[in-house]
Design a protein around this motif. Structure first.
Motif, PDB file in Angstrom:
ATOM      1  N   PRO A   1       0.040   3.595  -3.524  1.00 55.51           N
ATOM      2  CA  PRO A   1      -1.075   3.834  -2.788  1.00 55.51           C
ATOM      3  C   PRO A   1      -2.368   4.159  -3.176  1.00 55.51           C
ATOM      4  CG  PRO A   1       0.245   5.799  -2.841  1.00 55.51           C
ATOM      5  CD  PRO A   1       1.013   4.681  -3.251  1.00 55.51           C
ATOM      6  N   LEU A   2      -2.491   4.568  -4.598  1.00 54.30           N
ATOM      7  CA  LEU A   2      -3.450   5.210  -5.187  1.00 54.30           C
ATOM      8  C   LEU A   2      -4.665   3.982  -5.377  1.00 54.30           C
ATOM      9  CD1 LEU A   2      -2.765   7.287  -7.915  1.00 54.30           C
ATOM     10  CD2 LEU A   2      -3.879   7.716  -6.155  1.00 54.30           C
TER      11      LEU A   2
ATOM     12  N   VAL B   1       0.732  -1.072  -0.014  1.00 57.74           N
ATOM     13  CA  VAL B   1      -0.020   0.151   0.068  1.00 57.74           C
ATOM     14  C   VAL B   1       0.915   1.314   0.102  1.00 57.74           C
ATOM     15  CG1 VAL B   1      -1.612   1.436   1.302  1.00 57.74           C
ATOM     16  CG2 VAL B   1      -2.031  -1.116   0.985  1.00 57.74           C
TER      17      VAL B   1
ATOM     18  N   PHE C   1     -14.942  14.376  -1.162  1.00 53.81           N
ATOM     19  CA  PHE C   1     -13.642  13.489  -1.810  1.00 53.81           C
ATOM     20  C   PHE C   1     -13.677  14.233  -2.974  1.00 53.81           C
ATOM     21  CE2 PHE C   1     -15.311  10.151   1.087  1.00 53.81           C
ATOM     22  CZ  PHE C   1     -14.141   9.666   1.549  1.00 53.81           C
TER      23      PHE C   1
ATOM     24  N   PHE D   1      -9.879  14.054  -3.653  1.00 56.42           N
ATOM     25  CA  PHE D   1      -9.151  12.897  -3.926  1.00 56.42           C
ATOM     26  C   PHE D   1      -9.681  12.736  -5.389  1.00 56.42           C
ATOM     27  CE2 PHE D   1      -7.335   8.801  -4.061  1.00 56.42           C
ATOM     28  CZ  PHE D   1      -8.329   7.798  -4.504  1.00 56.42           C
TER      29      PHE D   1
ATOM     30  N   THR E   1      -5.502   1.634  -3.221  1.00 56.12           N
ATOM     31  CA  THR E   1      -6.200   1.181  -2.030  1.00 56.12           C
ATOM     32  C   THR E   1      -7.129   2.587  -1.839  1.00 56.12           C
ATOM     33  OG1 THR E   1      -4.725  -0.087  -1.065  1.00 56.12           O
ATOM     34  CG2 THR E   1      -5.860   1.281   0.435  1.00 56.12           C
ATOM     35  N   MET E   2      -6.530   3.756  -2.073  1.00 60.93           N
ATOM     36  CA  MET E   2      -7.326   4.861  -1.981  1.00 60.93           C
ATOM     37  C   MET E   2      -8.600   4.783  -2.695  1.00 60.93           C
ATOM     38  SD  MET E   2      -4.157   7.933  -2.070  1.00 60.93           S
ATOM     39  CE  MET E   2      -5.221   9.316  -1.899  1.00 60.93           C
ATOM     40  N   TYR E   3      -8.444   4.395  -3.906  1.00 62.59           N
ATOM     41  CA  TYR E   3      -9.504   4.672  -4.837  1.00 62.59           C
ATOM     42  C   TYR E   3     -10.625   3.344  -4.174  1.00 62.59           C
ATOM     43  CZ  TYR E   3     -12.582   3.120  -8.728  1.00 62.59           C
ATOM     44  OH  TYR E   3     -13.698   3.253  -9.481  1.00 62.59           O
ATOM     45  N   LYS E   4     -10.166   2.309  -3.513  1.00 63.37           N
ATOM     46  CA  LYS E   4     -11.023   1.418  -2.978  1.00 63.37           C
ATOM     47  C   LYS E   4     -11.927   1.890  -1.778  1.00 63.37           C
ATOM     48  CE  LYS E   4      -8.292  -3.107  -4.174  1.00 63.37           C
ATOM     49  NZ  LYS E   4      -7.692  -3.911  -3.486  1.00 63.37           N
ATOM     50  N   PHE E   5     -11.051   2.491  -1.189  1.00 59.50           N
ATOM     51  CA  PHE E   5     -11.506   3.427   0.191  1.00 59.50           C
ATOM     52  C   PHE E   5     -12.496   4.435  -0.454  1.00 59.50           C
ATOM     53  CE2 PHE E   5     -11.122   6.679   3.581  1.00 59.50           C
ATOM     54  CZ  PHE E   5     -11.716   5.766   4.508  1.00 59.50           C
ATOM     55  N   ARG E   6     -12.396   5.189  -1.447  1.00 53.89           N
ATOM     56  CA  ARG E   6     -13.231   6.349  -2.028  1.00 53.89           C
ATOM     57  C   ARG E   6     -14.659   5.424  -2.402  1.00 53.89           C
ATOM     58  NH1 ARG E   6     -14.392   7.366  -6.995  1.00 53.89           N
ATOM     59  NH2 ARG E   6     -14.863   9.562  -7.695  1.00 53.89           N
TER      60      ARG E   6
END
Length: 386
Positions: A351-352, A347, A368, A371, A354-359
């Motif tokens: 990182p992107l 991650v 957001f 982001f 994981t950030m996308y999944k979180f979003r």
């Protein structure tokens, strides 16, 4: 200097695609080409994705044409389908795919369909006299329903046929409650086994297990039946003996992930399910010493694969790492463990996704917007405008 090896992942939107990408990310001469039936997925924003293309899936014939065009245009070396739906497609249409690309080893159609169908697998295991839980379809409208139910000891599990990750599994210890739930339904039912879950991941050729890892969960996910967030790799001769018999009977080729359960009453390991695809903990197996995506690609390229010894490590998925830190904040001080035995390293390096999944998980709320700007910048960078 090795020439580039162009790898095509045709189902980049699948749940396990990013795990496979992470397993292949450190191999310098691999270039990853991703196709997807979704415009945006986690794999699109990975720094390891060399090429990403969205296509709306229509007919099988149209998808074959798209695949062959992409294979030829991008000089694809190996095709790596990830999920069961796409694996089934390539089993069915392997002879229509451009021969300029190699396809990873896959099982025969009848073996594949047996493996992924809960009832067919149960009947196969019974026929082959392999240890398995008692299973069956229950239909409350049939006159044989009551007699069928008496053959099962409570508690029992009701399992949906098409959900993944343990979703939808229900446990019934009351016959009355089960009958009420079953009313006007047809359900797949399996006896509940007192014991613990244990998994075996394999790479096979013509029924022979070439290499494997065995892992036992040690940190529960969102439900007792969901994939474990923490794993411990170990050796277990009884488990691998059952798995070797199973794979031989199926004459299996390619990868698979077998769920088993230790039956403390019978003192044996029963086959519960076969995931005829890549799996969520495939990156953990790589850290332990067995990189299944790399090995199956090497097989496609004609290289021989033998048993890969693996370390008996403990490993945390990223959600497991966050859960463990919440319980024990001092874990943040153990930098060696974090960087070597959790998904946190992947991650941090990329990182992107994981950030996308979180979003996606949190939705498209207005807060957001920042982001969204990051994602847009990444897209512009990928296509050469920045």
């Amino acid at each position: 200097m090795n020439s580039d090896c162009n790898i095509l992942i045709p189902d980049g939107s699948s749940t396990w695609a990013m795990s496979v990408v992470n397993c292949l990310s450190h191999i310098n001469n691999y270039k990853l080409f991703i196709l997807s039936d979704k415009q945006r997925t986690a794999t699109k924003f990975s720094r390891y994705t060399s090429y990403y293309r969205y296509y709306k899936r229509t007919t099988d014939e149209a998808w074959i044409q798209i695949l062959n065009t992409e294979i030829e245009a991008n000089k694809i070396s190996v095709i790596v389908p990830i999920a069961e739906e796409e694996i089934r497609f390539f089993i069915k249409y392997a002879d229509k795919i451009s021969t300029s690309a190699k396809l990873i080893p896959l099982p025969k159609a009848n073996s594949f369909e047996t493996a992924i169908d809960k009832l067919k697998l149960s009947e196969f295991l019974k026929q082959q006299q392999l240890p398995h839980p008692k299973s069956g379809f229950f239909d409350s409208t049939q006159s044989s329903f009551e007699e069928q139910l008496q053959a099962f000891e409570l508690p029992i599990l009701v399992k949906p046929l098409h959900d993944k990750g343990g979703d939808g599994i229900l446990k019934f210890a009351s016959e009355k409650k089960f009958k009420r739930y079953l009313r006007h339904k047809t359900l797949f039912v399996q006896e509940y086994i007192s014991g613990y879950d244990i998994d075996c991941s394999v790479l096979c050729l013509n029924g022979e297990v070439l290499t494997y890892t065995i892992q036992k969960g040690n940190l529960l996910g969102h439900s007792p039946y969901a994939p474990q967030l923490g794993l411990e790799f170990l050796q277990n001769e009884a488990v691998i003996n059952v798995v070797k018999q199973l794979m031989a009977k199926l004459n299996w080729s390619g990868i698979a992930h077998i769920d088993l359960r230790y039956d403390q009453q019978a003192n044996n390991y029963k086959v519960i399910e076969i995931n005829a695809r890549f799996w969520g903990s495939v990156e953990a197996s790589k850290v332990a010493g067995t990189n299944f995506p790399q090995l199956v690609i090497e097989m496609a390229l004609g290289k021989s694969v033998s048993y890969q010894p693996y370390a008996h490590i403990k490993y945390l998925r990223f959600k497991g790492f966050l859960k463990s830190v919440k319980r024990q904040p001092s874990l943040l001080m153990n930098i060696n463990f974090i960087l070597n035995f959790t998904e946190a390293k992947s991650v941090l390096k990329d990182p992107l996704p994981t950030m996308y999944k979180f979003r996606e998980w949190l939705g498209r709320a207005s807060y957001f917007k920042a982001f969204n700007i990051i994602l847009m910048s990444q897209e512009l960078f990928n296509i050469g405008f920045v």
